[in-house]
Design a protein around this motif. Structure first.
Motif, short mmCIF file in Angstrom:
data_model
loop_
_atom_site.label_atom_id
_atom_site.label_comp_id
_atom_site.label_asym_id
_atom_site.label_seq_id
_atom_site.Cartn_x
_atom_site.Cartn_y
_atom_site.Cartn_z
N GLU A 1 -0.47 30.98 66.93
CA GLU A 1 -0.03 32.12 67.73
C GLU A 1 -0.44 33.44 67.07
O GLU A 1 -0.68 34.44 67.74
N ARG B 1 7.46 22.03 70.35
CA ARG B 1 6.27 22.17 71.20
C ARG B 1 6.62 22.78 72.55
O ARG B 1 7.65 22.45 73.13
N GLY B 2 5.77 23.65 72.99
CA GLY B 2 6.01 24.33 74.27
C GLY B 2 6.99 25.50 74.15
O GLY B 2 7.40 26.09 75.13
N SER C 1 6.94 28.61 73.25
CA SER C 1 6.73 30.05 73.46
C SER C 1 7.36 30.54 74.76
O SER C 1 7.68 31.72 74.88
N1 ASP Z 1 1.52 26.51 70.75
C1 ASP Z 1 2.73 25.77 70.86
C2 ASP Z 1 2.45 24.42 71.50
O1 ASP Z 1 1.32 24.10 71.85
C3 ASP Z 1 3.78 26.53 71.62
C4 ASP Z 1 3.45 26.82 73.05
O2 ASP Z 1 2.30 26.84 73.44
O3 ASP Z 1 4.37 27.05 73.82
O4 ASP Z 1 3.34 23.63 71.65
#
Ligand code: ASP
Ligand code: MG
Length: 635
Positions: free
Chosen positions: A118, A196-197, A199
């Motif tokens: 990020e 994960r996920g 953001s």
């Molecule tokens: N980069 C992190 C992910 O791939 C967070 C995100 O993208 O939300 O899990």
């Protein structure tokens, strides 16, 4: 303008942090006007948080396109905080690299590593924005004061200090923040990641902390669809969905939006929109009811349960020994709908031999009519294998108590705590129904006051609320979306002694092993084994937990005097969700009938206020999804 805002600011500081957030809006407005944004003076200027996912910032060109959109938003008179993910598949690449060096890399080092993804994006995006002549500054999670638990790789946000962002906004800058990361509150203040996920969660949490007027999630799909478009190409884009519906459609929604982000939006009333970064289309609005005021400290570790609800004056009708073939649930609930009888909970438990038990609750005033319908249908419901007609049982004096809260998602212990609390209060549970954000138990009316008092005390709720439905539901469609879960398994414990505390024991054990459970169903029929009444209890769990769940329950089952533990991994769960199904007879019947018309047998039924789920054979899951989606005219 300046003078007024600095005056407001001084007063606000004197009055404390809470007011500052409101006045910030005024300050931003004055800065804008000073910069002479023409033609925008009449428009209310807003603070917006925008989040761009990995694909949206996957290359230099895409970053440029995002920068362009950001500058346009600023030129339209808004102050902007932008949250970004790592570029493209960066996070996956970094994970893979670490696993080339170790099969179990330290979680601290993994956070250190993954947080870099990020950081690349924030710097590049800031450069691109500056290149367009718009001042911008990039900041890491730690720099903006996103303080989290010290749990590496799955930290929850505790607090966000808005000061630094507010200062840069005042300077007229776009603030670009690294998503998915924070800094731990304790110890050495190490870098943490949110999972994960995560953001999406960073973005909505920032919007809540800054009291932004909107949070926009930009992604590579147009928004939230009525179902998975890879299975049903006719799936339609939703213009809006309630946060509760979104959470209940977990497997559908989670692909687009991190559930923790939806939870924060719901809890703090953040206006949220999911839209495509490639087009100007409006996307899907995720709407939340006006929230109870809650503090911004402990942001993500708010109580898992935020309400205890009850419904009095209900009756339970159970049909025992119903033949296990397609069409029966449809026939029963179809007739109830024709008679305009509104059914609340429905459960159909696993079958023993060739028969099922189906039970449902209705308003007590409808008891006689509902019983008449069940008794009228019963004589035709038998076949060669099951020569007797089903038996109809009525319990006319029951109540429903529920615990509600988005915070119970992913916390397996919450349902078990409810069962334990009821057991300790000596309350026997007659029927259980669970969904993502609600667990309901049907109990005897005489136990209701005691149950409510015990639950309110346990979950620290001041007063229980009479469940009168969601006001948003009035205008909401009966079915907003349809989800298919192909990663579930059915777990059943046979011959569980029918006494308070058994559900608490069994689900307590699963919780201790961190096994999440949904759709819990208890059989209605009791069988007497050596003088003790026994029931079967079934639930659905993640297929990856099936072996572990069977193992731990088998050990416990012997001690608790229960029978065999049975796992079926070849199931599919299909669910309809819609805030408008409350108080609308016939919605479940329509689902059951469409399955019957396709020759699909229902193995298990479980419902909640805004959701009805059926377990079917895995091989028929996709067909079931298509059929139901079409039956409700969603295509
Ligand atoms: N980069 C992190 C992910 O791939 C967070 C995100 O993208 O939300 O899990
Ligand atoms: Mg994402």
């Amino acid at each position: 303008m300046r003078n007024i805002s600095s005056l407001i600011c001084r007063t606000a500081i004197a009055e404390g942090r809470a007011k500052l957030n409101e006045t910030i809006q005024a300050v931003i407005r004055s800065v804008k006007l000073d910069r002479g944004v023409n033609g925008e003076k009449n428009r209310a200027m807003a603070l917006i948080v925008q989040k761009y996912g990995g694909t949206s910032v996957g290359s230099a060109e895409r970053i440029q396109a995002v920068a362009q959109r950001i500058v346009e938003t600023v030129q339209a008179g808004n102050a902007l905080v932008v949250v970004v993910s790592a570029m493209g598949k960066t996070t996956d690449v970094l994970v893979k690299l670490a696993h080339e060096l170790s099969s179990q890399p330290s979680r601290r080092e993994m956070d250190m590593l993954l947080a870099t993804g990020e950081q690349v994006t924030i710097a590049l995006l800031s450069i691109a924005i500056q290149e367009l002549g718009q001042p911008a500054i990039s900041l890491t999670g730690a720099q903006v004061g996103i303080v989290t638990e010290a749990e590496h790789s799955r930290a929850r946000i505790l607090e966000i200090a808005p000061d630094r962002i507010e200062r840069h906004l005042k300077e007229g800058k776009v603030v670009v923040v690294a998503g998915f990361q924070g800094v731990s509150a304790t110890g050495d203040r190490d870098i943490t990641t949110l999972g994960r996920g995560g953001s999406d969660t960073s973005a909505v949490a920032l919007a809540a902390a800054l009291k932004a007027s909107a949070c926009e999630i930009y992604t590579d799909v147009p928004g939230i669809l009525t179902t998975d478009p890879r299975i049903v190409p006719a799936a339609q884009l939703l213009t809006e969905i309630t946060a509760d519906e979104m959470l209940e459609l977990a497997s559908l929604g989670a692909k687009v939006l991190h559930p923790r982000a939806v939870e924060i939006a719901r809890n703090y009333g953040v206006p949220l929109v999911v839209r495509s970064s490639w087009t100007q289309e409006a996307g899907t609005r995720v709407i939340s009811p006006v929230p109870q005021p809650r503090p911004l400290t402990g942001l993500e570790i708010a109580r898992p349960v935020d309400a205890v609800e009850f419904v009095l004056n209900q009756a339970k009708i159970a049909m025992l020994q119903v033949p296990d073939r397609a069409g029966i649930a449809g026939q029963l609930f179809g007739t109830l709908a024709t008679e305009n009888i509104d059914v609340d909970l429905i459960v159909q438990s696993i079958h023993e031999g060739n028969t099922n038990d189906i039970a449902f609750t209705v308003d007590r005033q409808a008891t006689d009519r509902a019983q008449a319908v069940a008794e009228a249908i019963s004589p035709v419901l038998h076949d060669n294998l099951n020569p007797n007609s089903p038996q109809v049982l009525v319990a006319g004096d029951i109540a429903k108590v529920s615990i509600v809260g988005a915070g119970m998602i992913g916390r397996p212990g919450v349902a078990a705590q409810m069962f334990k609390t009821l057991a300790d209060a000596g309350v026997n549970i007659q029927m259980i129904s669970t969904s993502e954000i609600k667990v309901s138990c049907v109990i005897a009316s005489a136990d209701c006051d005691r149950a409510i008092a015990a639950l309110c005390q346990k979950f620290e709720i001041d007063t229980a609320a009479k469940n009168e439905g969601d006001p948003q539901a009035v205008s909401a469609p009966a079915v907003r979306g349809v989800a298919l879960d192909l990663d579930r398994a059915r777990l059943a414990v046979l011959q569980v002694p029918d006494r308070p505390g058994m559900a608490a024991e069994l689900f307590g054990i699963l919780a201790v092993h961190n096994i999440n459970v949904d759709a819990i169903v208890q059989s209605q029929r009791t069988r007497i084994v050596s003088g003790v009444a026994m029931r079967d209890i079934a639930c659905t769990i993640d297929r990856s937990d099936a072996a572990a769940a069977k193992q731990v329950l088998e050990a416990a089952s012997v001690q608790l005097g229960c029978g065999a533990v049975v796992v079926d991994e070849s199931i599919a769960k299909v669910s309809i969700v819609g805030a408008g199904m409350i108080g609308k007879p016939g919605v479940a019947a329509q689902m059951f009938n469409s399955l019957a018309a396709a020759g699909i047998n229902i193995q298990m039924i479980s419902t909640s206020d805004i959701k009805t789920s059926c377990v079917v054979a895995e091989s028929q899951g996709i067909e079931a999804l298509k059929t139901i989606h079409q039956a409700f005219g969603l295509g």
